[in-house]
Design an enzyme around this catalytic site. Sequence first.
Site, PDB file in Angstrom:
ATOM      1  N   SER A  71       0.841  -1.185   0.000  1.00  0.00           N
ATOM      2  CA  SER A  71       0.000   0.000   0.000  1.00  0.00           C
ATOM      3  C   SER A  71       0.883   1.244   0.000  1.00  0.00           C
ATOM      4  CB  SER A  71      -0.896  -0.021   1.242  1.00  0.00           C
ATOM      5  OG  SER A  71      -1.364   1.268   1.510  1.00  0.00           O
TER       6      SER A  71
ATOM      7  N   VAL B 293       8.565   1.504   6.532  1.00  0.00           N
ATOM      8  CA  VAL B 293       9.101   2.203   7.696  1.00  0.00           C
ATOM      9  C   VAL B 293      10.296   3.075   7.268  1.00  0.00           C
ATOM     10  CG1 VAL B 293      10.563   0.330   8.580  1.00  0.00           C
ATOM     11  CG2 VAL B 293       9.646   1.964  10.161  1.00  0.00           C
TER      12      VAL B 293
ATOM     13  N   LYS C  33      30.781   0.735   4.611  1.00  0.00           N
ATOM     14  CA  LYS C  33      30.774   0.688   6.079  1.00  0.00           C
ATOM     15  C   LYS C  33      31.801  -0.328   6.564  1.00  0.00           C
ATOM     16  CE  LYS C  33      27.879  -0.738   9.939  1.00  0.00           C
ATOM     17  NZ  LYS C  33      26.557  -1.088  10.427  1.00  0.00           N
TER      18      LYS C  33
ATOM     19  N   PRO D 129      34.747  -3.289  14.465  1.00  0.00           N
ATOM     20  CA  PRO D 129      35.087  -3.257  13.043  1.00  0.00           C
ATOM     21  C   PRO D 129      34.798  -4.597  12.367  1.00  0.00           C
ATOM     22  CG  PRO D 129      37.062  -3.437  14.416  1.00  0.00           C
ATOM     23  CD  PRO D 129      35.894  -3.634  15.313  1.00  0.00           C
TER      24      PRO D 129
ATOM     25  N   LEU E   9       9.542  -6.866  10.235  1.00  0.00           N
ATOM     26  CA  LEU E   9       9.058  -6.301  11.497  1.00  0.00           C
ATOM     27  C   LEU E   9       7.813  -7.017  12.011  1.00  0.00           C
ATOM     28  CD1 LEU E   9       9.550  -2.527  10.570  1.00  0.00           C
ATOM     29  CD2 LEU E   9      11.067  -3.977  11.922  1.00  0.00           C
TER      30      LEU E   9
ATOM     31  N   THR F  90      21.137  -5.141  12.559  1.00  0.00           N
ATOM     32  CA  THR F  90      20.874  -6.560  12.301  1.00  0.00           C
ATOM     33  C   THR F  90      19.493  -6.878  11.720  1.00  0.00           C
ATOM     34  OG1 THR F  90      20.436  -6.612  14.671  1.00  0.00           O
ATOM     35  CG2 THR F  90      22.496  -7.601  13.916  1.00  0.00           C
TER      36      THR F  90
HETATM   37  C1  LIG Z   1      14.024   3.074  14.140  1.00  0.00           C
HETATM   38  C2  LIG Z   1      14.457   1.961  13.231  1.00  0.00           C
HETATM   39  C3  LIG Z   1      15.746   1.944  12.737  1.00  0.00           C
HETATM   40  C4  LIG Z   1      16.174   0.884  11.915  1.00  0.00           C
HETATM   41  N1  LIG Z   1      17.460   0.838  11.477  1.00  0.00           N
HETATM   42  C5  LIG Z   1      17.900  -0.260  10.827  1.00  0.00           C
HETATM   43  C6  LIG Z   1      19.248  -0.391  10.425  1.00  0.00           C
HETATM   44  O1  LIG Z   1      20.063   0.501  10.584  1.00  0.00           O
HETATM   45  N2  LIG Z   1      19.616  -1.539   9.817  1.00  0.00           N
HETATM   46  C7  LIG Z   1      18.748  -2.561   9.605  1.00  0.00           C
HETATM   47  O2  LIG Z   1      19.155  -3.603   9.120  1.00  0.00           O
HETATM   48  N3  LIG Z   1      17.449  -2.425   9.912  1.00  0.00           N
HETATM   49  C8  LIG Z   1      17.008  -1.327  10.528  1.00  0.00           C
HETATM   50  N4  LIG Z   1      15.691  -1.212  10.862  1.00  0.00           N
HETATM   51  C9  LIG Z   1      14.752  -2.237  10.472  1.00  0.00           C
HETATM   52  C10 LIG Z   1      14.332  -2.059   9.041  1.00  0.00           C
HETATM   53  O3  LIG Z   1      13.913  -0.755   8.807  1.00  0.00           O
HETATM   54  C11 LIG Z   1      13.209  -3.022   8.752  1.00  0.00           C
HETATM   55  O4  LIG Z   1      13.571  -4.271   9.221  1.00  0.00           O
HETATM   56  C12 LIG Z   1      12.964  -3.095   7.289  1.00  0.00           C
HETATM   57  O5  LIG Z   1      12.666  -1.831   6.824  1.00  0.00           O
HETATM   58  C13 LIG Z   1      11.868  -4.059   6.951  1.00  0.00           C
HETATM   59  O6  LIG Z   1      10.642  -3.571   7.339  1.00  0.00           O
HETATM   60  P1  LIG Z   1       9.343  -4.379   6.929  1.00  0.00           P
HETATM   61  O7  LIG Z   1       9.358  -4.605   5.474  1.00  0.00           O
HETATM   62  O8  LIG Z   1       9.179  -5.546   7.801  1.00  0.00           O
HETATM   63  O9  LIG Z   1       8.186  -3.364   7.320  1.00  0.00           O
HETATM   64  P2  LIG Z   1       7.773  -1.990   6.615  1.00  0.00           P
HETATM   65  O10 LIG Z   1       8.927  -1.274   6.075  1.00  0.00           O
HETATM   66  O11 LIG Z   1       6.910  -1.284   7.621  1.00  0.00           O
HETATM   67  O12 LIG Z   1       6.880  -2.446   5.388  1.00  0.00           O
HETATM   68  C14 LIG Z   1       5.574  -2.902   5.576  1.00  0.00           C
HETATM   69  C15 LIG Z   1       4.923  -3.095   4.222  1.00  0.00           C
HETATM   70  O13 LIG Z   1       3.637  -3.636   4.417  1.00  0.00           O
HETATM   71  C16 LIG Z   1       2.711  -2.875   3.670  1.00  0.00           C
HETATM   72  N5  LIG Z   1       1.439  -2.870   4.412  1.00  0.00           N
HETATM   73  C17 LIG Z   1       1.242  -2.697   5.731  1.00  0.00           C
HETATM   74  N6  LIG Z   1      -0.074  -2.755   6.016  1.00  0.00           N
HETATM   75  C18 LIG Z   1      -0.710  -2.990   4.847  1.00  0.00           C
HETATM   76  C19 LIG Z   1      -2.078  -3.148   4.468  1.00  0.00           C
HETATM   77  N7  LIG Z   1      -3.076  -3.058   5.363  1.00  0.00           N
HETATM   78  N8  LIG Z   1      -2.363  -3.387   3.188  1.00  0.00           N
HETATM   79  C20 LIG Z   1      -1.365  -3.468   2.252  1.00  0.00           C
HETATM   80  N9  LIG Z   1      -0.068  -3.310   2.532  1.00  0.00           N
HETATM   81  C21 LIG Z   1       0.260  -3.079   3.826  1.00  0.00           C
HETATM   82  C22 LIG Z   1       3.298  -1.482   3.579  1.00  0.00           C
HETATM   83  O14 LIG Z   1       2.783  -0.809   2.459  1.00  0.00           O
HETATM   84  C23 LIG Z   1       4.774  -1.813   3.431  1.00  0.00           C
HETATM   85  O15 LIG Z   1       5.085  -2.058   2.089  1.00  0.00           O
HETATM   86  C24 LIG Z   1      15.249  -0.135  11.613  1.00  0.00           C
HETATM   87  C25 LIG Z   1      13.935  -0.076  12.064  1.00  0.00           C
HETATM   88  C26 LIG Z   1      13.533   0.958  12.883  1.00  0.00           C
HETATM   89  C27 LIG Z   1      12.108   0.997  13.367  1.00  0.00           C
END
Ligand SMILES: Cc1cc2nc3c(=O)[nH]c(=O)nc-3n(C[C@H](O)[C@H](O)[C@H](O)COP(=O)(O)OP(=O)(O)OC[C@H]3O[C@@H](n4cnc5c(N)ncnc54)[C@H](O)[C@@H]3O)c2cc1C
Length: 488
Positions: free
Chosen positions: A22, A28, A61, A79, A316, A327
């Site tokens: 979506s 995130v 990095k 490192p 997540l 990680t």
């Molecule tokens: C503060 C923070 C810092 C981070 N820093 C790092 C880092 O330095 N290194 C690292 O490895 N990881 C990091 N991460 C983790 C990393 O950002 C996530 O693991 C990664 O972005 C994967 O996220 P995701 O795809 O699980 O969720 P999201 O990025 O939230 O994606 C969720 C997806 O689901 C879809 N979706 C949700 N609900 C619906 C719905 N109802 N209908 C249709 N689609 C939907 C959204 O459109 C989106 O495409 C960090 C996370 C946070 C919170």
Amino acid sequence: MTAAALSTVLRKEICEIELVESDAIGIVGVGEATIPAIHDFNRKIGLDEQDFMRRTNATFKLGIEFVDWAKKGDAYMHPFGHYGFNINGVSFHHYWLDQNRRGNTAQLGEYCIPFVAGKAGRFALPLSDPNSVLSTYSYAFHFDASLYAQYLRHVAEQRGVTRTEGRIVDVALDGEGGFINSVRLENGQSIAGDLFIDCSGFRALLIGKALGVDYESWQHWLPCDRAVAVQSRNSDTLDPYTRATALKAGWQWRIPLQHRTGNGHVYSSQYMDDDEARTLLLENIEHEALAEPRVIRFTAGKRQRMWKKNCIAIGLSGGFLEPLESTSIYLIQAAIMKLIERFPDREFNAVDRDDYNAQIGNAFEQVRDFIILHYKATSRDDSEFWRYCRDMAVPDELDYKMRAFRESGRVVFSKRELFIEPNWISVLLGQHVIPKTTDLRVDCTPADKIKTQMARMQEVIRRAAASMPTHEETIARYCPADSTKIES
Ligand SMILES: Cc1cc2nc3c(=O)[nH]c(=O)nc-3n(C[C@H](O)[C@H](O)[C@H](O)COP(=O)(O)OP(=O)(O)OC[C@H]3O[C@@H](n4cnc5c(N)ncnc54)[C@H](O)[C@@H]3O)c2cc1C
């Protein structure tokens, strides 16, 4: 990542993949720092490194610098490389400890090329010649997570994945078995499938909301539960490492990309409110903020099961550990690779599923313990937050590892762990967990001989690092940001 990887290994005639996303919800988008394992993932899905770096504004990095963790004014680096060389089969850090007790003040990092090169702002790709000191390190990337997601979506679509834009509003289960039959979108469209991979982020639409798998909180060990993130203008130079600076109730990251710097303050809402966290972040960034800071809430922990029925949580939706050791993307990659090895048929055999749950659960726990170590091994007592961390009980496995190291300087780890000896050494010694004794075999070699060998190692490393181009020069030659990025 999941759609790109599955579409690389599963031919369309065998398995049709549909990606539902979506745009209104978005991703995130703050995961920007990685660890060297990302090379395996990118290689497996066939990315060209230079192309990938250009399209995601990536930088190199060489590790993570930790500032003010054990006590204020302290700094060390974790490192991506080895320390010195083993002597007579004994790990180098035992000799370093012995020499340190004899008055040698050289930091451990001075025997590790990514530390020396990183601090000098230099970077060159490692060599493959095992006889060269320039083969003793690895590297990872800082990249723009949103551009990486767009890039992989493009890769997935090219390999036959169908992408459907829309918001999922309902999940239909079959009455008897509790398996997911289909998801329904806001526009009424229903999408059926055999296997559902929940990549819906913190919402955990399928694994949590529809299938009711509980979340196991680890907040008592990792009390940080919020992050406030903001991007800022770059410095003139780009450090080839992430920086993590401990603050009053958490810590702040700084991740330099080619076009901007990512910053964030991870904190515990029990010890600091959002306004103070935001103010502290803005006070600590080095250059002008490019947007309003954004607060993200989370709970450290994981789902009790990542795989239930015909649903697997990746990302997540399956769990979250703060990005102190970068990680999360690695845990996604590990889950995808394990899924590929255990890819189910319509029978969904329980042995593979249980094995998957056990292995991914372990991977989370190992990373968790390594992160907890950073909080536990501190003598900071300047805030309630740090006093809590210093005094808290830690998981048994970590407690054992810390005791073993304190007693004898030995690092206890299994071959299947992500973090191995040099990783643990960096943080344990970096945070002043000092062993009572060192390996007895250290005394078998005359101290003067060791001193000479170590001085030679230090010199070889210093010269090798000085021979590298600057980080900016390597980027300009190898992977300057591409102005024609993929359109979303
Ligand atoms: C503060 C923070 C810092 C981070 N820093 C790092 C880092 O330095 N290194 C690292 O490895 N990881 C990091 N991460 C983790 C990393 O950002 C996530 O693991 C990664 O972005 C994967 O996220 P995701 O795809 O699980 O969720 P999201 O990025 O939230 O994606 C969720 C997806 O689901 C879809 N979706 C949700 N609900 C619906 C719905 N109802 N209908 C249709 N689609 C939907 C959204 O459109 C989106 O495409 C960090 C996370 C946070 C919170």
